[in-house]
Design an enzyme around this catalytic site. Structure first.
Site, PDB file in Angstrom:
ATOM      1  N   HIS A  42       5.960 -26.034 -56.073  1.00 29.97           N
ATOM      2  CA  HIS A  42       5.604 -24.660 -56.444  1.00 29.97           C
ATOM      3  C   HIS A  42       4.737 -23.973 -55.387  1.00 29.97           C
ATOM      4  O   HIS A  42       4.438 -22.782 -55.526  1.00 29.97           O
ATOM      5  CB  HIS A  42       4.939 -24.626 -57.826  1.00 29.97           C
ATOM      6  CG  HIS A  42       3.475 -24.935 -57.838  1.00 29.97           C
ATOM      7  ND1 HIS A  42       2.966 -26.182 -58.129  1.00 29.97           N
ATOM      8  CD2 HIS A  42       2.403 -24.160 -57.577  1.00 29.97           C
ATOM      9  CE1 HIS A  42       1.645 -26.150 -58.052  1.00 29.97           C
ATOM     10  NE2 HIS A  42       1.275 -24.929 -57.717  1.00 29.97           N
ATOM     11  N   ASP A  94       8.058 -30.987 -59.826  1.00 30.06           N
ATOM     12  CA  ASP A  94       7.208 -30.219 -58.903  1.00 30.06           C
ATOM     13  C   ASP A  94       6.806 -31.109 -57.720  1.00 30.06           C
ATOM     14  O   ASP A  94       5.683 -31.614 -57.653  1.00 30.06           O
ATOM     15  CB  ASP A  94       5.983 -29.696 -59.659  1.00 30.06           C
ATOM     16  CG  ASP A  94       5.206 -28.662 -58.854  1.00 30.06           C
ATOM     17  OD1 ASP A  94       5.701 -28.229 -57.797  1.00 30.06           O
ATOM     18  OD2 ASP A  94       4.090 -28.302 -59.297  1.00 30.06           O
ATOM     19  N   GLY A 193      -5.550 -23.858 -55.760  1.00 27.13           N
ATOM     20  CA  GLY A 193      -5.792 -24.261 -54.374  1.00 27.13           C
ATOM     21  C   GLY A 193      -5.734 -25.772 -54.192  1.00 27.13           C
ATOM     22  O   GLY A 193      -5.563 -26.259 -53.080  1.00 27.13           O
ATOM     23  N   SER A 195      -3.442 -27.508 -55.736  1.00 24.14           N
ATOM     24  CA  SER A 195      -2.028 -27.812 -55.908  1.00 24.14           C
ATOM     25  C   SER A 195      -1.464 -28.543 -54.701  1.00 24.14           C
ATOM     26  O   SER A 195      -1.775 -28.207 -53.565  1.00 24.14           O
ATOM     27  CB  SER A 195      -1.235 -26.519 -56.096  1.00 24.14           C
ATOM     28  OG  SER A 195      -1.452 -26.038 -57.384  1.00 24.14           O
TER      29      SER A 195
HETATM   30  C1  4AZ Z   1      -3.211 -23.631 -59.799  1.00 19.87           C
HETATM   31  O1  4AZ Z   1      -3.201 -22.456 -60.159  1.00 19.87           O
HETATM   32  C2  4AZ Z   1      -3.741 -24.671 -60.699  1.00 19.87           C
HETATM   33  N1  4AZ Z   1      -6.465 -27.302 -63.951  1.00 19.87           N
HETATM   34  C3  4AZ Z   1      -3.771 -25.992 -60.311  1.00 19.87           C
HETATM   35  C4  4AZ Z   1      -4.273 -26.965 -61.155  1.00 19.87           C
HETATM   36  C5  4AZ Z   1      -4.743 -26.599 -62.400  1.00 19.87           C
HETATM   37  C6  4AZ Z   1      -4.735 -25.291 -62.805  1.00 19.87           C
HETATM   38  C7  4AZ Z   1      -4.233 -24.317 -61.958  1.00 19.87           C
HETATM   39  C8  4AZ Z   1      -5.272 -27.670 -63.297  1.00 19.87           C
HETATM   40  O2  4AZ Z   1      -2.784 -23.934 -58.691  1.00 19.87           O
END
Ligand code: 4AZ
Length: 250
Positions: A42, A94, A193, A195
């Site tokens: 993603h 993902d 961030g 991710s």
């Molecule tokens: C994001 O928006 C995101 N709490 C990544 C991880 C989590 C929430 C949002 C997990 O990239």
């Protein structure tokens, strides 16, 4: 990362930082082989596979906006492979791979600030409650405007699929390709961030990459743990795309 603590890259030398030429810092990743970084699908658009020139990858980075020429290694992206079954609506599958290449055509050089993380053995399943750690340059609070300037890590515990799918948590939105993790007091979590970055778990004196930061409702929110891509479900996919040698059973 919300909660947790600042940590030098030498403590988590497989952490990669992925940048986009136009947007700046994009996502985290994990070095799984000298030429390969595992991250989240993603983080990209489908068209990015044909536009890899817009990305760069850094290893050995402790601060997002500072250059430490003696510890960091920078790479361009030779190939981006997004899982063909990635579902943008529910974030199933993902997972993505980046093949990296340095200016002189090489891959990552092992050092105190850059090294590969192990992939877990085939079909390994860790029990609920097992302690693992997350890392990244993601936001320190859900309400923050900025990513963390410095790399952070935090301790989280794995949750069972059943618990994470209950009505109070994610009500059947957790597929078998996802795993949830959170801290019992909801103080520590991945955030925007983080991710693409690692969820690593120690076993037998080694650290294994069990998860990829994927999604979650808010950050460090009660009954809303972080959701991670279950890396053990993708051993074959990773092997087929990278042709990294793996042991077979028997
Ligand atoms: C994001 O928006 C995101 N709490 C990544 C991880 C989590 C929430 C949002 C997990 O990239």
């Amino acid at each position: 990362v919300v909660g947790g603590s600042f940590t030098p890259i030498e403590s988590l030398p497989w952490v990669a930082a992925i940048f986009n030429r136009d947007y700046g810092f994009l996502c985290g990743g994990s070095l799984i082989a000298p030429c390969w970084v595992l991250t989240a699908a993603h983080c990209f658009d489908k068209g990015d596979e044909k536009n890899v020139r817009t990305f760069s990858v850094y290893l050995g980075k402790t601060a997002i906006n500072e250059t430490h020429a003696h510890t960091e290694q920078s790479f361009s992206v030779e190939k981006l492979i997004i899982h063909s079954d990635f579902n943008e609506d529910n974030y199933n599958n993902d997972i993505a791979l980046l093949k990296i290449k340095s200016k002189n055509g090489g891959c990552a050089v092992k050092s105190a600030s850059a090294r590969t993380v192990c992939l877990p053995p085939l079909h390994t399943k860790l029990p609920a409650g097992f302690q693992c750690s997350i890392a990244g340059f993601g936001k320190e609070k859900y309400e923050s405007w900025h990513y963390s300037q410095y790399l952070k890590q935090g301790e989280v515990k794995l949750l069972s699929q059943t618990q994470c799918n209950n009505k109070l948590y994610y009500e059947d939105r957790i597929s078998e390709n996802m795993i949830c993790a959170g801290s019992p007091d909801w103080s520590t979590d991945a955030c925007k961030g983080d991710s693409g970055g690692p969820l690593v778990c120690g076993a037998g004196g080694r650290m294994f990459l069990f998860g990829i930061v994927s999604w979650g409702e808010g950050c460090a929110k009660e009954n809303k743990p972080g959701v991670y891509t279950q890396v053990t479900n993708y051993n074959k996919w990773i092997a087929s795309k990278t042709r990294l040698p793996r042991y077979t059973e028997g």
